[in-house]
Design a protein around this motif. Sequence first.
Motif, PDB file in Angstrom:
ATOM      1  N   ASN A   1     112.261  39.705 -56.237  1.00  0.00           N
ATOM      2  CA  ASN A   1     113.660  39.671 -56.675  1.00  0.00           C
ATOM      3  C   ASN A   1     113.761  40.011 -58.154  1.00  0.00           C
ATOM      4  O   ASN A   1     114.645  40.747 -58.575  1.00  0.00           O
ATOM      5  CB  ASN A   1     114.250  38.274 -56.464  1.00  0.00           C
TER       6      ASN A   1
ATOM      7  N   LYS B   1     113.475  43.537 -58.535  1.00  0.00           N
ATOM      8  CA  LYS B   1     114.664  44.206 -57.976  1.00  0.00           C
ATOM      9  C   LYS B   1     115.846  44.131 -58.938  1.00  0.00           C
ATOM     10  O   LYS B   1     116.569  45.102 -59.127  1.00  0.00           O
ATOM     11  CB  LYS B   1     115.004  43.540 -56.644  1.00  0.00           C
TER      12      LYS B   1
ATOM     13  N   ASP C   1     112.693  36.422 -65.727  1.00  0.00           N
ATOM     14  CA  ASP C   1     112.907  37.869 -65.868  1.00  0.00           C
ATOM     15  C   ASP C   1     113.967  38.165 -66.915  1.00  0.00           C
ATOM     16  O   ASP C   1     114.658  37.264 -67.395  1.00  0.00           O
ATOM     17  CB  ASP C   1     113.283  38.485 -64.507  1.00  0.00           C
TER      18      ASP C   1
ATOM     19  N   GLN D   1     124.646  35.644 -51.263  1.00  0.00           N
ATOM     20  CA  GLN D   1     124.205  36.463 -52.387  1.00  0.00           C
ATOM     21  C   GLN D   1     125.145  36.203 -53.539  1.00  0.00           C
ATOM     22  O   GLN D   1     126.266  35.747 -53.342  1.00  0.00           O
ATOM     23  CB  GLN D   1     124.214  37.929 -51.984  1.00  0.00           C
ATOM     24  N   ALA D   2     124.662  36.474 -54.755  1.00  0.00           N
ATOM     25  CA  ALA D   2     125.472  36.110 -55.922  1.00  0.00           C
ATOM     26  C   ALA D   2     126.828  36.818 -55.870  1.00  0.00           C
ATOM     27  O   ALA D   2     127.861  36.210 -56.032  1.00  0.00           O
ATOM     28  CB  ALA D   2     124.713  36.446 -57.191  1.00  0.00           C
TER      29      ALA D   2
ATOM     30  N   THR E   1     119.162  40.874 -47.953  1.00  0.00           N
ATOM     31  CA  THR E   1     119.839  40.208 -46.844  1.00  0.00           C
ATOM     32  C   THR E   1     120.369  38.828 -47.202  1.00  0.00           C
ATOM     33  O   THR E   1     121.148  38.253 -46.459  1.00  0.00           O
ATOM     34  CB  THR E   1     118.848  40.019 -45.685  1.00  0.00           C
TER      35      THR E   1
ATOM     36  N   LEU F   1     115.794  33.623 -50.544  1.00  0.00           N
ATOM     37  CA  LEU F   1     115.783  32.355 -51.287  1.00  0.00           C
ATOM     38  C   LEU F   1     115.955  31.161 -50.356  1.00  0.00           C
ATOM     39  O   LEU F   1     115.412  30.091 -50.611  1.00  0.00           O
ATOM     40  CB  LEU F   1     116.886  32.348 -52.351  1.00  0.00           C
TER      41      LEU F   1
HETATM   42  P1  ADP Z   1     118.389  39.140 -51.166  1.00  0.00           P
HETATM   43  O1  ADP Z   1     117.700  39.439 -52.453  1.00  0.00           O
HETATM   44  O2  ADP Z   1     117.683  39.705 -49.974  1.00  0.00           O
HETATM   45  O3  ADP Z   1     119.846  39.423 -51.184  1.00  0.00           O
HETATM   46  P2  ADP Z   1     117.720  36.399 -51.754  1.00  0.00           P
HETATM   47  O4  ADP Z   1     117.980  35.168 -50.963  1.00  0.00           O
HETATM   48  O5  ADP Z   1     116.317  36.647 -52.161  1.00  0.00           O
HETATM   49  O6  ADP Z   1     118.313  37.572 -50.901  1.00  0.00           O
HETATM   50  O7  ADP Z   1     118.630  36.345 -53.039  1.00  0.00           O
HETATM   51  C1  ADP Z   1     119.979  35.957 -52.919  1.00  0.00           C
HETATM   52  C2  ADP Z   1     120.796  36.476 -54.066  1.00  0.00           C
HETATM   53  O8  ADP Z   1     120.418  35.805 -55.265  1.00  0.00           O
HETATM   54  C3  ADP Z   1     120.588  37.954 -54.364  1.00  0.00           C
HETATM   55  O9  ADP Z   1     121.388  38.754 -53.521  1.00  0.00           O
HETATM   56  C4  ADP Z   1     121.050  38.015 -55.801  1.00  0.00           C
HETATM   57  O10 ADP Z   1     122.455  38.061 -55.850  1.00  0.00           O
HETATM   58  C5  ADP Z   1     120.600  36.674 -56.375  1.00  0.00           C
HETATM   59  N1  ADP Z   1     119.284  36.767 -57.084  1.00  0.00           N
HETATM   60  C6  ADP Z   1     118.078  36.369 -56.622  1.00  0.00           C
HETATM   61  N2  ADP Z   1     117.108  36.559 -57.555  1.00  0.00           N
HETATM   62  C7  ADP Z   1     117.713  37.084 -58.635  1.00  0.00           C
HETATM   63  C8  ADP Z   1     117.252  37.488 -59.945  1.00  0.00           C
HETATM   64  N3  ADP Z   1     115.969  37.380 -60.306  1.00  0.00           N
HETATM   65  N4  ADP Z   1     118.186  37.976 -60.801  1.00  0.00           N
HETATM   66  C9  ADP Z   1     119.486  38.087 -60.441  1.00  0.00           C
HETATM   67  N5  ADP Z   1     119.986  37.709 -59.228  1.00  0.00           N
HETATM   68  C10 ADP Z   1     119.118  37.222 -58.337  1.00  0.00           C
END
Ligand code: ADP
Length: 731
Positions: A341, A344, A373, A392-393, A404, A408
Amino acid sequence: MTDLNISRSPEFLQERVSYLEESNQRFMLILEMLASSSEFQSDLSRAKDGEGIFKATALQLRRLFSFNAMGFFDSMPDGSFELLVADPAGSYGTLQTLVETRIMDGTFAWAINRNQAVLVPTDGGETLLLQVVATQSRVRGMFAGTLPGSSAAMDAASLNALSIVLYTCAYALESAVLYGMLRDHTQHLEERVQMRTRDLEVARRQAEAASQAKSDFLANMSHEIRTPMNGVLGMTELLLQGGLTPLKEKQFLHAIKDSADSLMLIINDILDFSKIEAGKFTLEHKPFNLRDMVARCLDGLAVKGEEKGLKVIHRIDPSVPAALVGDPGRLRQVLTNLVGNAIKFCREGEINVEICLFPQETDKVILHVSVTDTGIGIAEEALKRIFNQFEQADSSTTRKFGGTGLGLAICKKLVEMMDGKIWVESQLGVGSCFQFTARFLLGNEASRPADGEAPLVSSPAGQAPLDILLVEDVEINRLLVQAMLEPHGHRIISAEDGWKALEAYESKRFDIVLMDVQMPGMDGLQATRAIRKYEHTRGRSEPVPIVAMTAFAGNEDRQICLDAGMDDYLAKPITTAKLLQLLDKFCRRAEPVESAAGDIPVTSAPIALPNERDESVAVFAQDELLERLGGRSEMIPRFVGLFCKGFFPQLEGLVAALAAEDAVAVRLHAHAIKGAAANIAALRMQKAAAIIENAAKEGDLTEAPQRLVLLQLEYRAFTEAVCAMGLVAEA
Ligand code: ADP
């Protein structure tokens, strides 16, 4: 009769008349008072509380009796009595004192138990009247009044009238209490209704949000699945049309594999999540080396980071013990997700992974892991939400970065299963810091990882041809296994279900059976039981190894297969490497081993080396290889030999591709070398090959010749290291 009349003198008669007149007057007063009872009733109904009721009662009594003072003692929950109202107000103290005296001498208690008034003289020359105020079921209080004269007497009619008034007063008090309770209850009820309405509203909003999140999830999911699926379908179609050069074909096949890999990731996430939800997820419990595991996990991710120009740095505090016992696979999964993540959601900067120790119990280790990060950050309101499934955020982020929203949620559950917690601190536009804790047992430094933990290494050739019974109902899967094994000389007989498998097994001896589990008709478990029974009744001396091949990938599934009589278990998707390793494990009929010796073709020119040689990475991580081989050190020389043998054609291909300035071919050869080096734990070679691969991916071959030299030097360093360790097979 005459005597009686004579004896009654005029005085006597006069006295008699006066008495009758007085009685008459008294009765008149009682009648008047009773006549005014409707007024009394309405005074009572207007009264809001005990004090008001007592006042109305006092007013009524004044109509009949000439009390000097009147007071009402309220009955308290603790059994005491408290003077509530005094009339006139100034008589409060006097009444209090008078009654206290009567409490002391027991008269008060006596009055409570009588239905009638009790009259006692006071020291001040008056008469104190005490009468209990009670309904049929409860004592509500005590009336106290002072009458003029120390020996005041009251006629029966007056006493009855007093009783009636006080009885009415007692019922009015009881009604007031009931009314109060009712009012409280109603009010409470209203509050509860309001609260419930609020709760329902919150629940409704949550349900709507959850349903929205699910719709978003489905939309994302279908996008996430469609994208690689389109890749697979498009590329397959092009391949089927034919007419492509071998290089192009290989390129397309790689693209298909990449797409299929990302599909697999999504499916694994969904499977993991549903297993966790169904409570069917169990953690493994085995020894592992934390430092090796983290290094291996982050090395792969570092390459991904490098593709985006991001650095992945990690530091494990020296106090953290390397040898732990727990589930390394799941710890790796959480770490991979968080670092994945971070990569990403980061455009530039670096990702820092820190592992340190929480205060430790005697034989337990609590790790504290943080992944920091310099990425896009997360809005305050989304910080808690993102750990929920499908969340998701924000949806625009999703469109841009994909995903998806399950990662998390899975991490949270896994961490909780490891007795830990996960949380995040973040600032929009600045970056995020995800942290978690997880509990492990302290391992023994000398302990080897459990057999079967490590990923299978690739292509152990040198296996004599085997007769293999493949039981699989899906044609494409049969073709796949055939395509993987036949080039290695193995002979495959296929059966489409358990019955056909049994038929084939009875007609011929096989070296191994590869058995699908779910099949129409007789399934894999039934077929295995039938084969074992056949072996038993026919007295076949050596039972054939039966290995399950199934998409059900949990520990319990494995156990079900073993219980049915199978020897091992291979989770789909199946790779050639996994299959060959499996054959090697069960059917050791190896041909002579290869030697790692041989001249190493290092380009002679002393070209200036790029400063990419990473001294901190091990040339050869023997422990890592050993872990993959399940501790079977005797296998190392052969694998080293095979690796060296396989390296030369790839190196030649790389040199040729460089000469032809064919970036795609350079990438493919470098990729193959990288993969093989990773499998044999030649970490420096792996890194050197990755650098060539990544540059070639960008079409950049400018520094490729120097990097090729670096790769060759690392190869030499590797072979020197394995020779020095005595890990080279005899020629
Ligand atoms: P996905 O990445 O597949 O959408 P996750 O459950 O891993 O699902 O993450 C959920 C949401 O949390 C992401 O869609 C993103 O909005 C936010 N997120 C997770 N990790 C980070 C990060 N390192 N920086 C910014 N936003 C993050």
